[in-house]
Scaffold this motif. Structure first.
Motif, PDB file in Angstrom:
ATOM      1  N   CYS A 260       3.350 -17.543   1.491  1.00 37.56           N
ATOM      2  CA  CYS A 260       3.719 -18.525   2.504  1.00 37.56           C
ATOM      3  C   CYS A 260       3.063 -18.104   3.818  1.00 37.56           C
ATOM      4  CB  CYS A 260       5.235 -18.611   2.635  1.00 37.56           C
ATOM      5  SG  CYS A 260       6.028 -17.165   3.368  1.00 37.56           S
ATOM      6  N   PRO A 261       2.936 -19.023   4.760  1.00 38.54           N
ATOM      7  CA  PRO A 261       2.312 -18.659   6.039  1.00 38.54           C
ATOM      8  C   PRO A 261       3.017 -17.505   6.745  1.00 38.54           C
ATOM      9  CG  PRO A 261       2.427 -21.042   5.835  1.00 38.54           C
ATOM     10  CD  PRO A 261       3.221 -20.465   4.675  1.00 38.54           C
ATOM     11  N   HIS A 262       4.359 -17.444   6.642  1.00 35.81           N
ATOM     12  CA  HIS A 262       5.108 -16.374   7.306  1.00 35.81           C
ATOM     13  C   HIS A 262       4.762 -15.001   6.721  1.00 35.81           C
ATOM     14  CE1 HIS A 262       8.549 -14.531   9.390  1.00 35.81           C
ATOM     15  NE2 HIS A 262       8.677 -13.824   8.273  1.00 35.81           N
ATOM     16  N   CYS A 263       4.838 -14.886   5.402  1.00 36.85           N
ATOM     17  CA  CYS A 263       4.530 -13.597   4.769  1.00 36.85           C
ATOM     18  C   CYS A 263       3.069 -13.213   5.014  1.00 36.85           C
ATOM     19  CB  CYS A 263       4.825 -13.644   3.273  1.00 36.85           C
ATOM     20  SG  CYS A 263       6.593 -13.590   2.883  1.00 36.85           S
ATOM     21  N   ASN A 264       2.179 -14.188   4.902  1.00 38.85           N
ATOM     22  CA  ASN A 264       0.764 -13.916   5.093  1.00 38.85           C
ATOM     23  C   ASN A 264       0.476 -13.390   6.495  1.00 38.85           C
ATOM     24  OD1 ASN A 264      -2.192 -15.110   5.798  1.00 38.85           O
ATOM     25  ND2 ASN A 264      -2.025 -14.429   3.675  1.00 38.85           N
ATOM     26  N   ALA A 265       1.083 -14.011   7.506  1.00 37.90           N
ATOM     27  CA  ALA A 265       0.855 -13.590   8.893  1.00 37.90           C
ATOM     28  C   ALA A 265       1.384 -12.182   9.153  1.00 37.90           C
ATOM     29  CB  ALA A 265       1.505 -14.582   9.853  1.00 37.90           C
ATOM     30  N   HIS A 266       2.513 -11.843   8.548  1.00 43.61           N
ATOM     31  CA  HIS A 266       3.081 -10.512   8.765  1.00 43.61           C
ATOM     32  C   HIS A 266       2.402  -9.438   7.930  1.00 43.61           C
ATOM     33  CE1 HIS A 266       6.191 -12.837  10.766  1.00 43.61           C
ATOM     34  NE2 HIS A 266       6.473 -11.724  11.393  1.00 43.61           N
ATOM     35  N   LYS A 267       1.949  -9.810   6.754  1.00 42.12           N
ATOM     36  CA  LYS A 267       1.290  -8.816   5.902  1.00 42.12           C
ATOM     37  C   LYS A 267      -0.066  -8.423   6.468  1.00 42.12           C
ATOM     38  CE  LYS A 267      -0.412  -7.802   1.318  1.00 42.12           C
ATOM     39  NZ  LYS A 267      -1.843  -7.755   1.662  1.00 42.12           N
ATOM     40  N   GLY A 268      -0.853  -9.435   6.859  1.00 40.29           N
ATOM     41  CA  GLY A 268      -2.188  -9.135   7.359  1.00 40.29           C
ATOM     42  C   GLY A 268      -2.920  -8.228   6.394  1.00 40.29           C
ATOM     43  N   PRO A 269      -3.627  -7.213   6.900  1.00 35.34           N
ATOM     44  CA  PRO A 269      -4.347  -6.302   6.015  1.00 35.34           C
ATOM     45  C   PRO A 269      -3.512  -5.114   5.531  1.00 35.34           C
ATOM     46  CG  PRO A 269      -4.913  -5.808   8.269  1.00 35.34           C
ATOM     47  CD  PRO A 269      -3.985  -7.013   8.303  1.00 35.34           C
ATOM     48  N   ASN A 270      -2.195  -5.119   5.852  1.00 35.06           N
ATOM     49  CA  ASN A 270      -1.342  -3.985   5.484  1.00 35.06           C
ATOM     50  C   ASN A 270      -1.264  -3.805   3.975  1.00 35.06           C
ATOM     51  OD1 ASN A 270      -0.391  -3.168   8.118  1.00 35.06           O
ATOM     52  ND2 ASN A 270       0.765  -5.076   8.143  1.00 35.06           N
ATOM     53  N   ILE A 271      -1.301  -2.571   3.552  1.00 33.36           N
ATOM     54  CA  ILE A 271      -1.091  -2.234   2.147  1.00 33.36           C
ATOM     55  C   ILE A 271       0.076  -1.261   1.980  1.00 33.36           C
ATOM     56  CG2 ILE A 271      -3.444  -2.726   1.412  1.00 33.36           C
ATOM     57  CD1 ILE A 271      -4.058   0.262   1.574  1.00 33.36           C
ATOM     58  N   ALA A 272       0.664  -0.837   3.121  1.00 28.52           N
ATOM     59  CA  ALA A 272       1.768   0.111   3.103  1.00 28.52           C
ATOM     60  C   ALA A 272       2.525   0.006   4.414  1.00 28.52           C
ATOM     61  CB  ALA A 272       1.255   1.535   2.898  1.00 28.52           C
ATOM     62  N   GLY A 273       3.649   0.699   4.469  1.00 28.46           N
ATOM     63  CA  GLY A 273       4.468   0.757   5.669  1.00 28.46           C
ATOM     64  C   GLY A 273       5.467   1.885   5.521  1.00 28.46           C
ATOM     65  N   LEU A 274       6.424   1.937   6.424  1.00 28.60           N
ATOM     66  CA  LEU A 274       7.456   2.968   6.374  1.00 28.60           C
ATOM     67  C   LEU A 274       8.730   2.386   5.792  1.00 28.60           C
ATOM     68  CD1 LEU A 274       6.923   4.637   9.867  1.00 28.60           C
ATOM     69  CD2 LEU A 274       6.008   5.347   7.642  1.00 28.60           C
ATOM     70  N   ASP A 275       9.265   3.038   4.787  1.00 29.41           N
ATOM     71  CA  ASP A 275      10.535   2.627   4.187  1.00 29.41           C
ATOM     72  C   ASP A 275      11.600   2.729   5.277  1.00 29.41           C
ATOM     73  OD1 ASP A 275      13.011   2.473   2.879  1.00 29.41           O
ATOM     74  OD2 ASP A 275      12.422   3.823   1.256  1.00 29.41           O
ATOM     75  N   PRO A 276      12.294   1.624   5.592  1.00 27.09           N
ATOM     76  CA  PRO A 276      13.288   1.678   6.668  1.00 27.09           C
ATOM     77  C   PRO A 276      14.476   2.587   6.372  1.00 27.09           C
ATOM     78  CG  PRO A 276      13.356  -0.449   5.544  1.00 27.09           C
ATOM     79  CD  PRO A 276      12.170   0.298   5.005  1.00 27.09           C
ATOM     80  N   SER A 277      14.707   2.924   5.124  1.00 28.29           N
ATOM     81  CA  SER A 277      15.823   3.817   4.771  1.00 28.29           C
ATOM     82  C   SER A 277      15.464   5.282   4.878  1.00 28.29           C
ATOM     83  CB  SER A 277      16.313   3.522   3.355  1.00 28.29           C
ATOM     84  OG  SER A 277      16.884   2.249   3.295  1.00 28.29           O
ATOM     85  N   THR A 278      14.238   5.625   4.507  1.00 25.93           N
ATOM     86  CA  THR A 278      13.856   7.047   4.458  1.00 25.93           C
ATOM     87  C   THR A 278      12.789   7.439   5.473  1.00 25.93           C
ATOM     88  OG1 THR A 278      12.072   6.686   2.865  1.00 25.93           O
ATOM     89  CG2 THR A 278      14.310   7.049   1.970  1.00 25.93           C
TER      90      THR A 278
END
Length: 134
Positions: A54-72
């Protein structure tokens, strides 16, 4: 991307975002085809590296392939629709998507899947009985 490849990706997605499961009919905008691994990271324009988003997920994902787990706080790869099983990593609690794993939690965070506007849109679809991602 060839029209044949685009049709294949869209058909495989069954009319929804492959990340948040929002149905295509719920948006006035065209759902883009996402390079799961961005071209700038060496990702190819081939079926195994493409997902409808969807446009929302696409805009937020961008070129990202990883991130920081908000729990750990651990560096964690994002959900890959061609490799991972959606139900292993995600579960619905009403209109809110919950991460079952570090990959799920990280993807939800990076893609802002539980943004209040998106939750409200899913709530409206659920009330109408039109949210097929459940």
């Amino acid at each position: 991307m060839t029209p044949t490849l685009e049709r294949r990706v869209r058909r495989r997605a069954r009319g929804r975002c492959e990340y948040c499961r929002l149905p295509r009919f719920a948006s006035e905008f065209t759902f883009p085809i996402d390079h799961i691994i961005a071209r700038q990271h060496g990702g190819a324009t081939e079926a195994d590296n493409l997902a409808q988003s969807c446009p929302h997920c696409n805009a937020h994902k961008g070129p990202n392939i990883a991130g920081l787990d908000p729990s750990t706080g651990e560096f964690t790869r994002l959900y890959h629709p061609r490799i991972h099983r959606w139900r292993e990593h995600f579960a619905w609690t009403g209109a809110v998507l919950k991460g079952r794993t570090p990959i799920g939690r990280t993807t939800i965070e990076v893609l802002a899947i539980n943004d209040p506007d998106m939750v409200a849109a899913r709530e409206a679809l659920i009330e109408e009985g039109r949210f097929p991602g459940r």
